[in-house]
Design an enzyme around this catalytic site. Structure first.
Site, PDB file in Angstrom:
ATOM      1  N   ARG A   1      23.241  85.986 -49.236  1.00 35.65           N
ATOM      2  CA  ARG A   1      23.724  86.805 -48.366  1.00 35.65           C
ATOM      3  C   ARG A   1      25.273  86.739 -48.347  1.00 35.65           C
ATOM      4  O   ARG A   1      25.796  85.484 -48.887  1.00 35.65           O
ATOM      5  CB  ARG A   1      23.345  86.338 -46.838  1.00 35.65           C
ATOM      6  CG  ARG A   1      23.902  84.983 -46.229  1.00 35.65           C
ATOM      7  CD  ARG A   1      23.525  84.977 -44.831  1.00 35.65           C
ATOM      8  NE  ARG A   1      22.309  85.688 -44.574  1.00 35.65           N
ATOM      9  CZ  ARG A   1      22.008  86.467 -43.543  1.00 35.65           C
ATOM     10  NH1 ARG A   1      22.841  86.686 -42.699  1.00 35.65           N
ATOM     11  NH2 ARG A   1      20.917  86.863 -43.003  1.00 35.65           N
TER      12      ARG A   1
ATOM     13  N   LYS B   1      24.034  88.862 -36.343  1.00 36.65           N
ATOM     14  CA  LYS B   1      24.066  89.889 -35.281  1.00 36.65           C
ATOM     15  C   LYS B   1      24.288  89.158 -34.149  1.00 36.65           C
ATOM     16  O   LYS B   1      24.665  89.835 -33.050  1.00 36.65           O
ATOM     17  CB  LYS B   1      23.117  90.688 -35.491  1.00 36.65           C
ATOM     18  CG  LYS B   1      23.284  92.040 -36.386  1.00 36.65           C
ATOM     19  CD  LYS B   1      21.825  92.969 -36.005  1.00 36.65           C
ATOM     20  CE  LYS B   1      20.976  92.524 -37.275  1.00 36.65           C
ATOM     21  NZ  LYS B   1      19.826  93.711 -37.096  1.00 36.65           N
TER      22      LYS B   1
ATOM     23  N   GLU C   1      16.970  95.803 -38.712  1.00 35.20           N
ATOM     24  CA  GLU C   1      16.248  95.876 -37.304  1.00 35.20           C
ATOM     25  C   GLU C   1      17.427  96.421 -36.282  1.00 35.20           C
ATOM     26  O   GLU C   1      18.508  95.909 -36.354  1.00 35.20           O
ATOM     27  CB  GLU C   1      16.027  94.265 -37.227  1.00 35.20           C
ATOM     28  CG  GLU C   1      15.447  94.336 -35.566  1.00 35.20           C
ATOM     29  CD  GLU C   1      14.866  92.950 -35.137  1.00 35.20           C
ATOM     30  OE1 GLU C   1      15.155  91.736 -35.840  1.00 35.20           O
ATOM     31  OE2 GLU C   1      14.460  92.991 -33.912  1.00 35.20           O
TER      32      GLU C   1
END
Ligand code: ATP
Ligand code: MG
Length: 568
Positions: free
Chosen positions: A265, A275, A39
């Site tokens: 992850r 983020k 994104e």
């Protein structure tokens, strides 16, 4: 662009095993097609590198393809700057999407049409509850949800309302389009998830064309299917979303049938990889920007002197697993140390200078001494370093009252100067406040090059620079961003994560060093020239120390009361 060398991956992880099985079974006609779907709402970090290496790696190993797809479905946080930085970083890491650059926003119309299809099929409805009411109706993990009073709106009314939502007739938050699945499902993701919400926000690519935007869970499987993705690799938190991913593919006439596979992850100790948290560090000014060399972003690591090879090797070494774990940041440091050890030239730089005058060395004389550029690489050759009467050595390399294990310079003691001579400290000169300002030493002319004809061998070898020839420089020392191994949300950054040394002296061969150039400063670590560097005002970043000093410190703390480890 050359694809990275994949020889290092030895045994296959569970994803590669699964892909190999699918290829063997000729699923998707034997095609392998993956995608990396960032994104554009922040800069990429080292966790994304894991996903990039995996997606592009699995594709390359199977003669397949990997798309870069911007998952730009939430216009309130997305920008061109972020998109550009992501492209730069993926290329820098060594991967290329060729002509396969896609945007979820290019599918907005298709996503709208598919939603209309769901409404016509009685599988979606316009809900007019408020966001709070929807949340409240959703139930909990242990309690079933409740149906919205709008759930059984007739198809015609839903179509009309949805069309009016798209036309911009309603305020944000007044209506949403929801899938009609099962409010009693034990999986909350299946309790009539929202497909479209109203947002009167300009999209950085689509402009003001749309005032309804699709949700990630709806847009993602359809984007994958439209692109012919075969294996949609994502992180574990989406495991519970997989039934929904499949539901959309089962209930829509999509051209392809991708499968979602989840992996753990990357979490890294002493830093944060989210983020949102990284954005906060930037916006609140705790760091200088996304590319602050302390940041775990790819741009930060690059500025700090990390190589793409080291990051790829790191991603390869940590592997891909199904269980979440925290990787020790020391493992990342090991990867860069290993790479830089092979590739960087050795130079001498004094970070905290102490003046040394060689009393018996002729005034005005300069010798050019041979120095080896890289003991790991004979082809790197040698260079000349100037030696003269006044030198700088490292302040830490002298102690007036040396402790037992300290073998470096001290009054009356002889040490070797690298590539030069043996010197002996004769006198310590102090200023009025008692601070040491200069050492008066003598040298032994018979030890030129650093060897003694009589077999004498000092216990320490020090680096040095010639005062008349050295180039002044600023050096920035970096340490871990956080003191806590797993930083809490509100944890302050490590106040010692940046130490600025403004009066360093480096050997003259560094005079023309350019931003990005990398060196080993002998005995100190690996350094690179910072972007701020100017020809007459050099600035270096410490990429990593030579050894893992943290491991040493921690071991010492465990032992408690051990001596202060001062061997060279
Ligand atoms: P946030 O940091 O806010 O959770 P995100 O990191 O998920 O956002 P995306 O742009 O959606 O941001 O990530 C792009 C891809 O990178 C996704 O497929 C995601 O699964 C993967 N990814 C993100 N973080 C990690 C990580 N720490 N380890 C491995 N893969 C990751
Ligand atoms: Mg995400």
């Amino acid at each position: 662009m050359k694809m990275p060398d994949l020889e290092a991956s030895s045994s296959l992880d569970f994803i590669r095993v699964r892909v190999a099985e699918d290829v063997r079974a000729n699923k998707n006609d034997g095609r392998v097609h993956t995608r990396f779907p960032p994104e554009p709402n922040g800069y990429l970090h080292i966790g994304h590198a894991k996903s990039i290496c995996l997606n592009f790696g699995v594709a390359a190993e199977n003669n397949g393809l990997c798309n870069l797809r911007f998952d730009d479905t939430n216009p309130s946080k997305e920008t061109v700057e972020f998109e550009e930085s992501i492209k730069t970083d993926v290329h820098w890491l060594g991967f290329d999407w060729d002509d396969r650059l896609y945007y979820a926003s290019d599918y907005f119309r298709k996503l709208y049409e598919y939603a209309v299809q769901l409404v016509k099929d009685g599988k979606a409805y316009v809900d007019s509850l408020t966001a709070d009411e929807i949340r409240e109706h959703r139930g909990t993990l242990t309690e079933a949800g409740r149906e919205s009073p709008y759930r059984n709106r007739p198809v015609g009314e839903n179509l009309h309302l949805f069309e009016r939502m798209r036309a911009g007739e309603f305020e944000d938050g007044t209506h949403v389009l929801r899938a009609k699945i099962d409010m009693a499902s034990p999986n909350v993701n299946m309790r009539d998830p929202v497909l479209f919400r109203i947002m009167h926000v300009t999209h950085y690519r689509a402009g003001t064309q749309w005032v309804i935007y699709p949700m990630y869970d709806y847009a993602h499987p359809i984007s994958d299917a439209l692109e012919g993705i075969t294996h949609s690799l994502c992180t574990l938190e989406f495991e519970d979303h997989r039934p929904l991913y499949d539901w959309f593919l089962d209930n829509l006439p999509v051209p392809y049938r991708p499968v979602q596979i989840e992996f753990a992850r990357l979490n890294l100790s002493y830093t944060v990889l989210s983020k949102r948290k990284l954005l906060t560090l930037v916006h609140e000014g705790h760091v200088k920007g996304w590319d602050d060399p302390r940041m775990p972003t790819l741009s930060g690591l690059r500025r700090r002197g990390y190589t793409p090879e080291a990051i790829r090797n790191f991603c390869d070494a940590i592997g891909v697993a199904k269980r979440d774990a925290v990787v020790d940041v020391a493992q990342l440091e090991h990867a860069i140390r290993d790479d830089l050890n092979r590739r960087s030239s050795r130079v001498m730089a004094v970070l905290r200078p102490l003046r040394v005058v060689i009393e018996n060395y002729p005034e005005g004389q300069t010798e050019e001494l041979d120095a080896v550029n890289n003991p790991e690489d004979a082809s790197a050759g040698t260079r000349k370093v100037p030696f003269s009467k006044v030198l700088y050595i490292e302040r830490d390399d002298f102690r007036q009252d040396p402790p037992k294990q300290f073998f470096r310079l001290a009054p009356g003691r002889e040490v070797r100067l690298r590539y030069a001579y043996f010197i002996t400290c004769k006198e310590v000169v102090k200023d009025a406040s008692g601070d040491i300002v200069e050492l008066r030493c003598t040298y032994d002319p018979a030890t030129r090059g650093g060897d003694s004809p009589d077999g004498r061998s000092p216990k320490a070898t020090l680096h040095w620079v010639s005062a008349a020839h050295a180039v002044p420089a600023e050096v920035r020392l970096y340490d871990r961003l956080f003191n806590e191994e797993r930083p809490a949300d509100d944890a302050p950054i490590n106040p010692s994560s940046l130490e600025l040394l403004a009066s360093c002296q480096v050997e003259p061969s560094l005079k023309n060093a350019k931003p990005g150039d990398r060196f080993q400063f002998e005995r100190q670590g690996y350094f690179c020239v910072d972007l701020d560097s100017k020809p007459d005002a050099l600035v270096f970043n410490r990429t990593v120390t030579l050894r893992d000093t943290w491991a040493k410190i921690e071991k010492k703390n465990l032992k408690r009361g051990g001596n202060s480890g001062t061997g060279h």
